[in-house]
Design a protein around this motif. Structure first.
Motif, mmCIF file in Angstrom:
data_model
loop_
_atom_site.group_PDB
_atom_site.id
_atom_site.type_symbol
_atom_site.label_atom_id
_atom_site.label_comp_id
_atom_site.label_asym_id
_atom_site.label_seq_id
_atom_site.Cartn_x
_atom_site.Cartn_y
_atom_site.Cartn_z
ATOM 1 N N GLY A 7 17.251 15.440 46.867
ATOM 2 C CA GLY A 7 17.463 15.163 45.452
ATOM 3 C C GLY A 7 18.770 14.457 45.179
ATOM 4 N N GLY A 8 19.011 14.208 43.885
ATOM 5 C CA GLY A 8 20.172 13.422 43.469
ATOM 6 C C GLY A 8 21.503 14.015 43.865
ATOM 7 N N VAL A 36 12.282 11.140 51.868
ATOM 8 C CA VAL A 36 12.177 10.594 50.515
ATOM 9 C C VAL A 36 13.468 10.934 49.778
ATOM 10 C CG1 VAL A 36 10.901 10.668 48.343
ATOM 11 C CG2 VAL A 36 9.683 10.907 50.526
ATOM 12 N N VAL A 37 14.090 9.933 49.160
ATOM 13 C CA VAL A 37 15.371 10.172 48.500
ATOM 14 C C VAL A 37 15.308 9.809 47.014
ATOM 15 C CG1 VAL A 37 16.729 9.860 50.596
ATOM 16 C CG2 VAL A 37 16.268 7.894 49.134
ATOM 17 N N SER A 38 16.076 10.562 46.231
ATOM 18 C CA SER A 38 16.244 10.263 44.807
ATOM 19 C C SER A 38 17.384 9.277 44.640
ATOM 20 C CB SER A 38 16.579 11.555 44.039
ATOM 21 O OG SER A 38 15.528 12.473 44.109
ATOM 22 N N PHE A 122 15.983 0.809 39.924
ATOM 23 C CA PHE A 122 17.140 0.384 40.712
ATOM 24 C C PHE A 122 17.846 1.571 41.373
ATOM 25 C CE2 PHE A 122 16.640 -3.498 38.296
ATOM 26 C CZ PHE A 122 17.045 -4.488 39.194
ATOM 27 N N GLY A 123 17.817 2.742 40.746
ATOM 28 C CA GLY A 123 18.513 3.896 41.309
ATOM 29 C C GLY A 123 18.017 4.254 42.690
ATOM 30 N N GLU A 124 16.706 4.466 42.822
ATOM 31 C CA GLU A 124 16.131 4.852 44.113
ATOM 32 C C GLU A 124 16.177 3.715 45.127
ATOM 33 O OE1 GLU A 124 15.045 8.336 41.860
ATOM 34 O OE2 GLU A 124 15.154 6.230 41.346
ATOM 35 N N LEU A 125 15.991 2.478 44.643
ATOM 36 C CA LEU A 125 16.016 1.345 45.560
ATOM 37 C C LEU A 125 17.394 1.192 46.198
ATOM 38 C CD1 LEU A 125 13.914 -1.239 43.495
ATOM 39 C CD2 LEU A 125 13.175 0.110 45.487
ATOM 40 N N TRP A 224 14.986 19.366 49.779
ATOM 41 C CA TRP A 224 16.395 19.707 49.968
ATOM 42 C C TRP A 224 17.153 19.446 48.669
ATOM 43 C CZ3 TRP A 224 18.730 21.286 54.714
ATOM 44 C CH2 TRP A 224 17.817 21.421 55.767
ATOM 45 N N THR A 225 17.931 20.474 48.275
ATOM 46 C CA THR A 225 18.651 20.382 47.006
ATOM 47 C C THR A 225 20.034 20.989 47.168
ATOM 48 O OG1 THR A 225 18.512 20.962 44.664
ATOM 49 C CG2 THR A 225 17.540 22.527 46.226
ATOM 50 N N ASP A 226 20.675 21.366 46.044
ATOM 51 C CA ASP A 226 22.048 21.880 46.119
ATOM 52 C C ASP A 226 22.117 23.400 46.056
ATOM 53 O OD1 ASP A 226 21.190 22.006 43.527
ATOM 54 O OD2 ASP A 226 23.067 21.318 42.628
ATOM 55 N N VAL A 227 20.958 24.072 46.126
ATOM 56 C CA VAL A 227 20.931 25.535 46.158
ATOM 57 C C VAL A 227 20.040 25.996 47.301
ATOM 58 C CG1 VAL A 227 21.412 25.904 43.708
ATOM 59 C CG2 VAL A 227 19.058 25.550 44.449
ATOM 60 N N SER A 228 20.245 27.240 47.712
ATOM 61 C CA SER A 228 19.519 27.755 48.879
ATOM 62 C C SER A 228 18.178 28.354 48.492
ATOM 63 C CB SER A 228 20.379 28.795 49.604
ATOM 64 O OG SER A 228 21.574 28.209 50.067
ATOM 65 N N GLY A 229 17.373 27.581 47.810
ATOM 66 C CA GLY A 229 16.042 28.034 47.436
ATOM 67 C C GLY A 229 15.938 28.321 45.951
#
Length: 814
Positions: A7-8, A36-38, A122-125, A224-229
């Motif tokens: 994620g972002g 896959v990315v944000s 444009f962000g994801e690209l 995958w993010t910024d917290v553990s679940g």
């Protein structure tokens, strides 16, 4: 093959992207990875803001563009050597295309959905290109594939619908020939069948990852993010929240629907259909277990409930009227009106009487919804068959979720009673027939308290948090703070009570800490605290809005006692050492008792009588068990008992009183004790707790002091009169000695009447041998008519008084 989505926040900086690269490197050692990315965190919002500014002919869109450009070029330079001119040229060229698009929006003054999709893509690209090049720069076997070449949609811009037949074929055809270990895909972006740029809407990157995972039928999708679940509650609001190890798909979707930001249910529907497990992981802590979401509903979690979540900024709309009863079609017309206006309904409940329909929507849609509904039912409103739509704002939905709640009794009762005890008003309730979700609408200001209250009741190891505010930290108050400091560990381990002091105040300063004051240097903190204020102390307590709050009054201040009602009305418990409130006008005493019951806020004042002795508690137990008090005889002043136990013909009365004051047995103004007013207040409180309606002026007070003592203008003046009237006090002692008696200041209550005064006590009386500062209370009741129930022990002193206050606090905790 693994499919991972970042994620972002995971790609929000060069430092985080380095963590992503390390994870991808590790995974690719065993099998190929699709990543896959944000967009870089915050960039999508900046792109939309820039577009809106340009549309409004506001040239500050250029400033927003410069910020976007600087962020990407900085990340690129921190990840890739400046020698890689081709990477820099590509990024700058892409940014130039973005600038041209924004300039075009500015010139034509238009931002259509089609243009908006092109803008946000444009962000994801950009992020996907920078990450792919960084991987190559690290020597990893990686490539980037533009998802716009794979994911095909219709032309429903900003929320395009996927053509799965073409998309799945594209993905399968492409990846059967890929040889690289790592493939980077930009999430969110796609193209229509006619080749126009589209996007997949909210949760678009999750959606992309799910589409790819489902098309390739992988064993697991990792997000995958910024917290553990997924947590039992929002960890930013509930510090005790913890990751949930396993969830069913249904539980995860319920939690996500009601505000959990980790997962957006519609976006992962492709993998849900194939029952592909979803694993939520933390980019900053790859070793953490995270949360696994599967179709297994019996996933070993000991709680029936799995989590609590919330949605803020809710408006509650109510359509009601007698004309709705028994008339079909009202619900259809209501929800059709909302559907036409594309207003999403989050929450619905309807009274069984059919008199009203209540529903929750996003607060931003409230005005349009009300306008449209009133137009739809214009005729019925004019005929007064129904009322104009009622709109309530500043609300939130709090939901308790769990597959196994259906099989557990009393879940709703526990939830609602916990909220009620903490003065959290429930505006509406909804529960589906599946019983997997209990939703309540409450005031938004109460969300943090509600989440913590419910979490404590369902997810913590039966540990109850008490949040204490103490005003008056002189002699007794200081001892109370030190006792709490000493016993906190014991309380937590043995009694499961987490006792925190949130606020402290003396007559000059006050200090607060919403997370709990450090008691190591509280005196130093208080000395430099903000200016004390009785009202300010209350307002800070209300603003923190913490569950299980307790206000402790360790003063003798009448002004403080007048504010108890305001605390109780906020469901804040009151523990009082101060006797003034309970010995004030009977109407005030009665009001406080009623408020305590009405708002489920304990009002305890054990230390009003007998310091730490369980006098009032014992009396209340006698009455609660059906016994009736017939009379009370008591020595209730530890200070007066100390004085008369130490006064004889070899001492001076003045000196003994001075000693009592010095040792803390009297009030700072000893006239309060020696005048008998303090004892009169105590017997008044006992009489009232026995069920008798009395006021202070109804109590006969026979003073042993002289007129000069009673009429003294100050404490110093009072001591001067004691010296002058020494002969009077010696005569009192001589009379008692001649009669082989001890002088005791006695309080009596009998047949609805009460009196206090100095008495000569003979040797055979239980009061005769009362030593030091001890108190004694004798309850004569219907069950104890001849041999009274006796309570005896230290009735004065800072330590025992503090322990009595402490005991009241623990009673509330239990």
């Amino acid at each position: 093959m693994n499919v991972l989505k970042f994620g972002g926040t995971s790609v929000g900086s060069s430092e985080n992207i380095k963590k992503v690269i390390k994870i991808l490197d590790d995974y690719s050692q065993t099998e190929p990875v699709i990543c896959v990315v944000s967009a870089v965190g915050g960039i999508t919002d900046k792109l939309l803001n820039a577009g809106e500014l340009a549309q409004q002919k506001n040239e500050s869109y250029l400033s927003e563009f410069k910020t976007i450009k600087a962020i990407h070029l900085t990340i690129l330079s921190e990840l890739i050597s400046n020698k890689n001119d081709s990477a820099k040229e590509y990024v700058e060229s892409t940014l130039a295309s973005l600038k041209s698009l924004l300039d075009g929006i500015y010139l034509i003054n238009e931002l259509s959905p089609k243009t908006k999709d092109k803008l946000v893509s444009f962000g994801e690209l950009l992020s996907s290109y920078i990450i792919a090049e960084s991987l190559k720069h690290q020597g990893l076997d990686a490539l980037r594939k533009n998802c716009q070449d794979l994911v095909v949609t219709n032309a429903n811009f900003t929320k395009a619908e996927v053509n799965y037949g073409i998309t799945n074929a594209n993905i399968q055809d492409y990846f059967k020939d890929v040889s690289q270990r790592i493939t980077i895909l930009p999430g969110f972006v796609s193209k229509s069948e006619s080749g126009e740029i589209t996007t997949l809407g909210r949760g678009g990157s999750d959606f992309t990852a799910a589409i790819v995972a489902a098309a390739l039928k992988v064993n697991r999708l990792e997000i995958w993010t910024d917290v553990s679940g997924m947590y039992t509650a929002n960890p930013k609001l509930v510090k005790q929240a913890y990751p949930i190890e396993k969830l069913s798909y249904q539980e995860a979707m319920e939690l996500s629907h009601f505000g959990a930001k980790v997962l957006y249910p519609p976006s992962v529907q492709p993998v849900l259909n194939l029952e592909i497990p979803i694993h939520i992981k933390n980019t900053s802590d790859p070793e953490a277990r995270g949360t696994i979401i599967t179709n297994d509903k019996s996933n070993g979690f000991h709680n029936a409930a799995k989590g609590i979540t919330n949605i803020n900024n809710i408006a509650l709309l109510t359509l009601q009227g007698h004309g709705m009863v028994g008339i079909p079609g009202f619900s259809k017309r209501l929800f059709e009106t909302l559907a036409i206006e594309k207003i999403n309904v989050i929450f619905i409940t309807q009274a069984s009487s059919e008199h009203s329909i209540c529903f929750g929507i996003d607060e931003g849609d409230a005005y349009l919804a009300a306008l449209s509904i009133n137009q739809t039912f214009e005729n019925e409103i004019a005929l007064k068959k129904i009322d104009p739509i009622i709109v309530e704002k500043d609300l939130s939905i709090v939901a308790l979720v769990g597959d196994n709640m259906k099989n557990h009794q009393g879940i709703s009762g526990r939830m609602f009673s916990a909220l009620g005890r903490n003065n959290i008003n429930i505006r509406a309730i909804a529960q589906g027939a599946s019983e997997k979700n209990i939703s309540t609408v409450i005031a938004q200001k109460d969300v943090k308290k509600a989440l913590n209250t419910i979490h404590e009741g369902f997810f913590e190891d039966q540990t109850k948090q008490l949040n204490v505010y103490i005003t008056g930290v002189g002699n007794v108050g200081e001892r109370l703070v030190e006792q709490i400091k000493q016993q906190r560990k014991y309380l937590k381990e043995q009694l499961k009570i987490n006792l925190r002091i949130i606020g402290l105040s003396n007559s000059r300063n006050m200090i607060f800490d919403e997370s709990g004051l450090s008691l190591k240097d509280w005196k130093e903190q208080l000395a430099i605290g903000e200016m004390a204020s009785i009202e300010g102390f209350l307002e800070r307590n209300k603003s923190f809005n913490l569950r299980n709050s307790i206000f402790v009054d360790v003063t003798a201040n009448e002004e403080v006692s007048t504010i108890y009602a305001d605390y109780l009305k906020e469901s804040i418990a009151v523990v009082a050492c101060n006797k003034i409130a309970c010995s004030s006008a009977f109407e005030n005493y009665s009001t406080l008792k009623k408020l305590s019951v009405k708002y489920s806020a304990p009002f305890l004042f054990e230390t009003n009588v007998g310091a730490g002795l369980p006098v009032i508690d014992t009396l209340n137990h006698l009455i609660a068990s059906g016994d009736k008090i017939t009379s009370i005889q008591a020595v209730l002043s530890g200070s007066l008992n100390f004085v008369f136990n130490n006064f004889d013909d070899g001492t001076k009365f003045h000196d003994v009183v001075k000693q009592a004051q010095k040792e803390g047995y009297t009030e700072p103004d000893p006239r309060i004790d020696l005048s008998g007013v303090d004892v009169a207040r105590k017997i008044l409180i006992l009489a009232r707790e026995s069920g008798t309606q009395l006021n202070l002026e109804d109590i006969e007070n026979t003073s042993f002091l002289t007129k000069d003592n009673l009429n003294s203008n100050s404490v110093d003046d009072f001591y001067e009169t004691l010296i002058a009237d020494e002969a009077h006090f010696q005569n009192l002692f001589a009379s008692a000695k001649n009669n082989a008696c001890q002088l005791k200041y006695v309080a009596e209550f009998n047949n609805g009447q009460a009196k206090v005064g100095l008495k000569e006590i003979p040797k055979e009386h239980p009061f005769y041998n009362l030593q030091g500062k001890d108190n004694i209370v004798m309850f004569y009741t219907q069950r104890y008519p001849e041999q009274p129930m006796i309570i005896k022990g230290a009735g004065a002193g800072a330590d025992v008084t503090a322990s009595g206050l402490f005991a009241d606090i623990i009673r509330i905790g239990n």
